[in-house]
Motif scaffolding. Structure first.
Motif, PDB file in Angstrom:
ATOM      1  N   SER B  21       8.681   9.445 -70.277  1.00  0.00           N
ATOM      2  CA  SER B  21       9.009  10.579 -69.400  1.00  0.00           C
ATOM      3  C   SER B  21      10.365  10.347 -68.745  1.00  0.00           C
ATOM      4  CB  SER B  21       7.991  10.762 -68.280  1.00  0.00           C
ATOM      5  OG  SER B  21       6.723  10.408 -68.689  1.00  0.00           O
ATOM      6  N   LEU B  22      10.572   9.107 -68.318  1.00  0.00           N
ATOM      7  CA  LEU B  22      11.844   8.797 -67.650  1.00  0.00           C
ATOM      8  C   LEU B  22      13.013   8.961 -68.606  1.00  0.00           C
ATOM      9  CD1 LEU B  22      10.926   5.665 -65.533  1.00  0.00           C
ATOM     10  CD2 LEU B  22      11.753   7.838 -64.666  1.00  0.00           C
ATOM     11  N   LEU B  23      12.803   8.516 -69.828  1.00  0.00           N
ATOM     12  CA  LEU B  23      13.878   8.616 -70.807  1.00  0.00           C
ATOM     13  C   LEU B  23      14.212  10.084 -71.071  1.00  0.00           C
ATOM     14  CD1 LEU B  23      15.767   7.131 -72.730  1.00  0.00           C
ATOM     15  CD2 LEU B  23      13.968   7.182 -74.442  1.00  0.00           C
ATOM     16  N   ASN B  24      13.181  10.879 -71.235  1.00  0.00           N
ATOM     17  CA  ASN B  24      13.411  12.300 -71.464  1.00  0.00           C
ATOM     18  C   ASN B  24      14.100  12.943 -70.266  1.00  0.00           C
ATOM     19  OD1 ASN B  24      12.234  13.430 -74.068  1.00  0.00           O
ATOM     20  ND2 ASN B  24      10.641  12.033 -73.402  1.00  0.00           N
ATOM     21  N   TYR B  25      13.665  12.535 -69.104  1.00  0.00           N
ATOM     22  CA  TYR B  25      14.242  13.089 -67.881  1.00  0.00           C
ATOM     23  C   TYR B  25      15.718  12.719 -67.784  1.00  0.00           C
ATOM     24  CZ  TYR B  25      15.241  13.404 -62.894  1.00  0.00           C
ATOM     25  OH  TYR B  25      15.804  13.680 -61.674  1.00  0.00           O
ATOM     26  N   THR B  26      15.993  11.432 -67.982  1.00  0.00           N
ATOM     27  CA  THR B  26      17.374  10.967 -67.850  1.00  0.00           C
ATOM     28  C   THR B  26      18.259  11.581 -68.928  1.00  0.00           C
ATOM     29  OG1 THR B  26      16.385   8.901 -67.119  1.00  0.00           O
ATOM     30  CG2 THR B  26      18.745   8.886 -67.514  1.00  0.00           C
ATOM     31  N   PHE B  27      17.698  11.711 -70.094  1.00  0.00           N
ATOM     32  CA  PHE B  27      18.472  12.293 -71.184  1.00  0.00           C
ATOM     33  C   PHE B  27      18.870  13.731 -70.852  1.00  0.00           C
ATOM     34  CE2 PHE B  27      18.958  14.459 -75.275  1.00  0.00           C
ATOM     35  CZ  PHE B  27      19.849  13.608 -75.917  1.00  0.00           C
ATOM     36  N   LYS B  28      18.005  14.413 -70.154  1.00  0.00           N
ATOM     37  CA  LYS B  28      18.328  15.786 -69.785  1.00  0.00           C
ATOM     38  C   LYS B  28      19.544  15.839 -68.860  1.00  0.00           C
ATOM     39  CE  LYS B  28      14.249  18.490 -70.477  1.00  0.00           C
ATOM     40  NZ  LYS B  28      13.173  17.485 -70.638  1.00  0.00           N
ATOM     41  N   TYR B  59       2.051   3.692 -56.736  1.00  0.00           N
ATOM     42  CA  TYR B  59       2.606   4.968 -57.035  1.00  0.00           C
ATOM     43  C   TYR B  59       4.108   4.919 -57.282  1.00  0.00           C
ATOM     44  CZ  TYR B  59       2.321   9.795 -57.540  1.00  0.00           C
ATOM     45  OH  TYR B  59       2.358  11.024 -58.104  1.00  0.00           O
ATOM     46  N   PRO B  60       4.505   4.255 -58.341  1.00  0.00           N
ATOM     47  CA  PRO B  60       5.928   4.030 -58.555  1.00  0.00           C
ATOM     48  C   PRO B  60       6.656   5.195 -59.221  1.00  0.00           C
ATOM     49  CG  PRO B  60       4.667   2.888 -60.228  1.00  0.00           C
ATOM     50  CD  PRO B  60       3.675   3.599 -59.342  1.00  0.00           C
ATOM     51  N   LYS B  61       5.946   6.223 -59.602  1.00  0.00           N
ATOM     52  CA  LYS B  61       6.554   7.248 -60.445  1.00  0.00           C
ATOM     53  C   LYS B  61       7.757   7.920 -59.773  1.00  0.00           C
ATOM     54  CE  LYS B  61       5.407  11.449 -62.959  1.00  0.00           C
ATOM     55  NZ  LYS B  61       4.403  12.480 -63.196  1.00  0.00           N
ATOM     56  N   ALA B  62       7.509   8.456 -58.594  1.00  0.00           N
ATOM     57  CA  ALA B  62       8.587   9.180 -57.917  1.00  0.00           C
ATOM     58  C   ALA B  62       9.754   8.239 -57.649  1.00  0.00           C
ATOM     59  CB  ALA B  62       8.078   9.793 -56.616  1.00  0.00           C
ATOM     60  N   TRP B  63       9.406   7.014 -57.294  1.00  0.00           N
ATOM     61  CA  TRP B  63      10.450   6.014 -57.032  1.00  0.00           C
ATOM     62  C   TRP B  63      11.319   5.827 -58.267  1.00  0.00           C
ATOM     63  CZ3 TRP B  63      12.100   1.263 -58.734  1.00  0.00           C
ATOM     64  CH2 TRP B  63      12.900   0.514 -57.854  1.00  0.00           C
ATOM     65  N   LEU B  64      10.701   5.681 -59.405  1.00  0.00           N
ATOM     66  CA  LEU B  64      11.445   5.472 -60.652  1.00  0.00           C
ATOM     67  C   LEU B  64      12.328   6.677 -60.976  1.00  0.00           C
ATOM     68  CD1 LEU B  64       8.685   3.763 -62.812  1.00  0.00           C
ATOM     69  CD2 LEU B  64      10.929   2.799 -62.314  1.00  0.00           C
ATOM     70  N   TYR B  65      11.759   7.851 -60.792  1.00  0.00           N
ATOM     71  CA  TYR B  65      12.547   9.052 -61.046  1.00  0.00           C
ATOM     72  C   TYR B  65      13.789   9.076 -60.156  1.00  0.00           C
ATOM     73  CZ  TYR B  65       9.630  11.705 -64.284  1.00  0.00           C
ATOM     74  OH  TYR B  65       8.975  12.137 -65.392  1.00  0.00           O
ATOM     75  N   ARG B  66      13.566   8.693 -58.919  1.00  0.00           N
ATOM     76  CA  ARG B  66      14.690   8.755 -58.000  1.00  0.00           C
ATOM     77  C   ARG B  66      15.770   7.776 -58.425  1.00  0.00           C
ATOM     78  NH1 ARG B  66      12.651   7.541 -52.720  1.00  0.00           N
ATOM     79  NH2 ARG B  66      13.493   5.456 -52.875  1.00  0.00           N
ATOM     80  N   VAL B  67      15.352   6.558 -58.791  1.00  0.00           N
ATOM     81  CA  VAL B  67      16.333   5.559 -59.209  1.00  0.00           C
ATOM     82  C   VAL B  67      17.090   6.055 -60.438  1.00  0.00           C
ATOM     83  CG1 VAL B  67      16.608   3.236 -60.143  1.00  0.00           C
ATOM     84  CG2 VAL B  67      15.068   3.629 -58.226  1.00  0.00           C
ATOM     85  N   CYS B  68      16.357   6.591 -61.409  1.00  0.00           N
ATOM     86  CA  CYS B  68      17.014   7.083 -62.624  1.00  0.00           C
ATOM     87  C   CYS B  68      17.990   8.205 -62.280  1.00  0.00           C
ATOM     88  CB  CYS B  68      15.987   7.601 -63.624  1.00  0.00           C
ATOM     89  SG  CYS B  68      15.189   6.278 -64.505  1.00  0.00           S
ATOM     90  N   ARG B  69      17.550   9.062 -61.420  1.00  0.00           N
ATOM     91  CA  ARG B  69      18.391  10.195 -61.062  1.00  0.00           C
ATOM     92  C   ARG B  69      19.682   9.716 -60.416  1.00  0.00           C
ATOM     93  NH1 ARG B  69      19.028  13.583 -56.588  1.00  0.00           N
ATOM     94  NH2 ARG B  69      19.275  15.797 -57.092  1.00  0.00           N
ATOM     95  N   ASN B  70      19.534   8.796 -59.457  1.00  0.00           N
ATOM     96  CA  ASN B  70      20.726   8.310 -58.774  1.00  0.00           C
ATOM     97  C   ASN B  70      21.671   7.596 -59.735  1.00  0.00           C
ATOM     98  OD1 ASN B  70      19.756   9.391 -56.448  1.00  0.00           O
ATOM     99  ND2 ASN B  70      18.922   7.470 -55.654  1.00  0.00           N
ATOM    100  N   LEU B  71      21.092   6.756 -60.590  1.00  0.00           N
ATOM    101  CA  LEU B  71      21.934   6.035 -61.548  1.00  0.00           C
ATOM    102  C   LEU B  71      22.660   7.011 -62.464  1.00  0.00           C
ATOM    103  CD1 LEU B  71      19.559   3.107 -62.580  1.00  0.00           C
ATOM    104  CD2 LEU B  71      21.686   2.901 -61.291  1.00  0.00           C
ATOM    105  N   ALA B  72      21.927   8.013 -62.920  1.00  0.00           N
ATOM    106  CA  ALA B  72      22.512   8.975 -63.848  1.00  0.00           C
ATOM    107  C   ALA B  72      23.628   9.758 -63.173  1.00  0.00           C
ATOM    108  CB  ALA B  72      21.442   9.922 -64.368  1.00  0.00           C
ATOM    109  N   ILE B  73      23.398  10.124 -61.937  1.00  0.00           N
ATOM    110  CA  ILE B  73      24.428  10.879 -61.217  1.00  0.00           C
ATOM    111  C   ILE B  73      25.676  10.016 -61.010  1.00  0.00           C
ATOM    112  CG2 ILE B  73      24.992  11.948 -58.993  1.00  0.00           C
ATOM    113  CD1 ILE B  73      22.107  13.015 -58.993  1.00  0.00           C
ATOM    114  N   ASP B  74      25.443   8.744 -60.702  1.00  0.00           N
ATOM    115  CA  ASP B  74      26.572   7.816 -60.597  1.00  0.00           C
ATOM    116  C   ASP B  74      27.407   7.813 -61.858  1.00  0.00           C
ATOM    117  OD1 ASP B  74      26.001   7.086 -58.099  1.00  0.00           O
ATOM    118  OD2 ASP B  74      25.189   5.096 -58.580  1.00  0.00           O
TER     119      ASP B  74
END
Lengths: 691, 179
Positions: B21-28, B59-74
């Protein structure tokens, strides 16, 4: 966000109403909100309609998004992720093995979360207002105790219940409404389970959940074939079985880090999962057979006999036109991404492999059965894909009506001398409609008489009804496979397509006659629910398994030669005082160098009269090291299954030995099935505490 | 189980549950496979480095999404030269993605017309199945703002979706029951 400010026209157009419909309000706020709406004079029905319409919108969007949710994590990447720099321990490496296994993991990830929001139908879980009220932890607390599998279960229970409450409404909308309703009635989904009379653990009892999850899946008990004394019964008779479901199901458990339940392991399906490179002469019969033996690896002074069969690879059949009818379960329990969405993707794989003139029909069944697509040529791919895209899960299952409709379509598009097949895809929970298991099976058996064959594709987890599906496929001239990942779908619909969709020999039966002068006792490994009575062998009315183009079937016996010890086996009846216990021609001295004879009977795909041929096996001994790769592979696969079943045979045979054998068996392995077996053995070793 | 073992088993479940899910999310966000993979890896590495047992192991899901999002935005900020041509081949090499691209639907087209802010919350809600609260955690928005955006986004695409649905053969009124 303030309900009081809404006028009647716009009652359904506030963000809060959207949140309510998406079950994002916490329970107390949801009730309050509902009350506010009612106070404004809005009827319950209006509210329900509006909620259903938003739920439908949500489901549509999810389906839309799921279409490109397809990137997968490569094994190398997973390896990297799972070995963070700070850990280099050996134990950790072992863990890794399990997760470098297959791409199926990608799909697992989808399962876990797509269900959250359904579960949130129970208004107690998530909330907007919690936050404002400083009750942030409620959400976390709930999530903590409701694990993904558990959620799955809850979803399915509430879906099932909704079917009963609403008295089988048909439409997606209605079902979604029903789900809401059931959530309100039961307040909390476990209660729904309780109403249904099933054993549902309270969510607090986390440690028991995995166990309970097993209970929700339906497996028939498998009692291993016992050792049989040749003096009592010199004939061993069984039907061939080309199913592979059990292996894929085992893999699912191992990947979850669980030991599969014993009754989920049918050893013959584990053996037959693998493609064996048997050679054969098909000039006389479409089925070739090879029989050989090695010293038993499991027990000293015993032997393992292999009966290896292969059916002809028929290019004619491969070219034949196909008339495929998909009977798809779209009941509520199929909602999980590992079920309906995976099935849709699998079908896209299949479409690529078919000829333009082949036809596809789609029949769905939920509360009521419906024909979605009448026989349509594959060249109209867009139409087919469109029909597929429109499928939504919802409602309870009425298997019987669907089966009738599907066979009707198959007859409508019937291709003479072609491939005519119904492909039933389901998680097997036939809980509404054609009532009993028996009646449903009779129905299928009846329909199977028209030269329409059946493939059963099992999907999903949690309430997976393995026993039921296996039996359906047996009765309906069918084969049975389990799809847990796109990779497995690829095996079924791409790599093995011809095998699975064609039939070159029907009602294939095997009878082995043992020579009592050389064999004291024998045990057939697996095939427990494929056993036939000796007299059934010659009875053409007795149904047996089918073999498709290029299928291989392997059966293993462990035998105790005369003079060997068998005291660890079931109690022996007393020697008969008056009768000579040897009977039949086996006792005649001209055959004394023959250990056994294998007899095979088969019918042509449309024939009703069987043909028989036989192959004897001379007695000699060789070690497994000398045996061919296929023999080792079959033995390794069987050993893994036996070991996981805690079978007597492999009591003294360790996972390490199985591993060694599997490694020796590994060939070029273009599809990496054998590499996967090796990983499975390594995984099983870390999971199974009985070793 | 020792704490270490427990952590490993927890970590690996988390990876298996979330990696794709994270990979798909980040890829988007990034439209670049290799970079997306790096981002996901990095996020898990960060997760592993967290103290255990800590407050989010359940409950690490939201945390992981946030990290991926921030990294991707960087990454997006640093590199504005990301070209789509480079990725097209990559995207098309995945058969299923290409399939869905080729028959991109009305609904998808409509979603793409939404503002970035609306699109993001809709994706997180309906693609990644995050709750409002989780989306708030990931994006740093307030829960009520998430609610408003989802509501507005839905309002905008609702009509087109309902039109599509009306054409459905699965529509109960049109549905045959061949029994």
């Amino acid at each position: 966000m303030n309900g009081e400010n809404l006028n009647h026209d716009k009652w359904n157009q506030s963000p809060e109403f959207t949140a309510y419909a998406l079950n994002e309000l916490d329970e107390s706020r949801a009730q309050e909100f509902l009350k506010e709406l009612r106070d404004k004079g809005i009827s319950e029905e209006e509210i329900r309609d509006e909620v259903a319409s938003l739920q439908l919108l949500k489901a549509t969007l999810q389906a839309e998004f799921s279409k490109d949710h397809l990137l997968r994590v490569s094994p190398e990447m997973r390896e990297k992720i799972l070995s963070p720099k700070s850990t280099k321990g050996e134990q950790w490496k072992k863990w890794l093995l399990g997760f470098s296994v297959s791409t199926s993991v990608a799909v697992i990830a989808l399962v876990v979360f797509v269900n959250d929001n359904i579960i949130d139908n129970s208004p107690s879980i998530s909330s907007i207002n919690d936050v404002h009220r400083g009750e942030k932890n409620i959400l976390l607390e709930k999530k903590k105790i409701i694990r993904p599998e558990r959620k799955q279960e809850l979803v399915e229970n509430s879906a099932q219940l909704s079917g009963q409450v609403m008295n089988t409404t048909e439409s997606v909308v209605a079902t979604r409404m029903a789900k809401m309703k059931s959530a309100q009635i039961s307040d909390f989904a476990p209660a729904a389970g309780a109403i249904k009379g099933k054993m549902i653990p309270s969510p607090q009892v986390t440690s028991r959940i995995q166990e309970e999850e097993f209970n929700r899946e339906g497996y028939d008990k498998i009692d291993s074939n016992p050792y049989t004394l040749v003096s009592n019964e010199p004939l061993s008779t069984f039907s061939v079985d080309v199913d592979t479901a059990s292996y894929a199901n085992m893999r699912r458990f191992l990947l979850k880090g669980q030991k599969p339940p014993k009754n989920a392991l049918r050893i013959e399906e584990m053996i037959n999962y693998f493609p064996y490179s048997y050679e054969g002469d098909f000039s006389k019969h479409p089925v070739a057979i090879q029989v050989d033996q090695v010293q038993s690896i499991w027990n000293q002074d015993r032997k393992i006999v292999r009966v290896a069969m292969k059916s002809e690879t028929s290019s004619e059949l491969a070219q034949a036109s196909k008339n495929l009818v998909f009977l798809m379960d779209v009941s509520g329990s199929m909602h999980s991404p590992k079920k309906l969405p995976l099935l849709k993707e699998s079908m896209q794989l299949l479409l690529r492999k078919l000829k333009k003139t082949d036809t596809i029909s789609l029949v769905v069944y939920a509360g009521a059965a419906g024909v979605i697509l009448e026989p349509t040529e594959v060249r109209e791919k867009v139409k087919i894909l469109k029909a597929l895209d429109q499928l939504r899960a919802g409602g309870s299952t009425n298997g019987g009506a669907g089966i009738i409709a599907a066979y009707k379509m198959a007859k409508m598009g019937f291709i003479k001398n072609g491939v005519n097949r119904v492909i039933l895809a389901t998680d097997g929970d036939f809980n509404v409609g054609t009532s009993s298991r028996g009646a449903l099976l009779d129905l299928i058996e009846e329909k199977a008489k028209d030269d329409i064959f059946l493939t059963v594709v099992g999907l999903g987890m949690g309430n997976y009804q393995d026993a039921m599906l296996e039996e359906i496929s047996n009765r309906g001239n069918g084969n049975y496979a389990y799809i847990d990942s796109l990779r497995e779908a690829n095996k079924l619909f791409n790599i093995d397509l011809e095998k699975n969709l064609t039939t070159v020999a029907k009602d294939v039966k095997v009878q082995v006659e043992f020579n009592p002068n050389l064999v004291k006792a024998y045990r057939l490994i697996g095939y427990e629910n494929r056993m036939l009575a000796a007299k059934d062998f010659n009875d053409d009315k007795k149904d047996a398994g089918e073999m498709g183009s290029g299928h291989t079937v392997t059966a293993l016996y462990e035998i105790v030669p005369v003079g060997g010890k068998i005291e660890d086996i079931a109690p022996v009846i007393d020697d008969l005082k008056y009768s000579k216990q040897t009977k039949g021609k086996g006792s005649r001295h001209d055959f004394d160098d023959e250990l056994l004879t294998v007899k095979v009977r088969y019918k042509s795909p449309t024939g009703s009269k069987s043909t028989k041929f036989e192959v004897p096996l001379k007695n000699k001994t060789q070690k497994i090291e000398k045996a061919d790769r296929n023999f080792k592979l079959a033995t390794a696969a069987a050993s893994l299954g036996l070991k996981l079943r805690d079978d007597e045979l492999t009591k003294n045979y360790s996972y390490d030995e199985i591993l060694k054998l599997a490694k020796e068996a590994k060939g070029s392995d273009p599809y990496e099935f054998e590499a996967e077996l090796i990983e499975m053995i390594e995984l099983a070793k870390t999971i199974d505490r009985n070793d | 189980m020792s704490d270490q073992m427990e952590k490993q088993s927890w970590f690996h479940t988390t990876v298996v549950d979330n990696e794709s899910s994270l990979l798909n999310y980040t890829f988007k966000i990034l439209s670049q496979m290799a970079t997306s993979e790096e981002v996901v890896q990095e996020s898990f590495l960060k997760l592993w480095k967290q103290e255990f047992p800590g407050h989010f192991e359940h409950y690490p899901k939201a945390w992981l999404y946030r990290v991926c999002r921030n990294l991707a935005i960087d990454i997006l900020r640093k590199d504005k030269r990301i070209r789509f041509e480079d990725n097209l081949e990559e995207v098309l090499s995945c058969p299923c993605v290409s399939e869905s691209l080729l028959q991109a639907s009305q609904i998808m087209a409509e979603i793409n017309k939404l503002s970035k802010a609306e699109k993001e919350v809709l994706v997180l809600k309906f693609n990644d199945d995050l709750s409002y609260k989780e989306i708030a955690e990931v994006t740093g928005l307030s829960v009520s703002l998430v609610g408003v955006r989802i509501h507005k986004g839905l309002e905008k695409i609702r009509k087109i979706v309902e039109d599509e649905l009306n054409n459905l053969e699965l529509n109960p009124k049109k549905k045959e029951t061949n029994v």
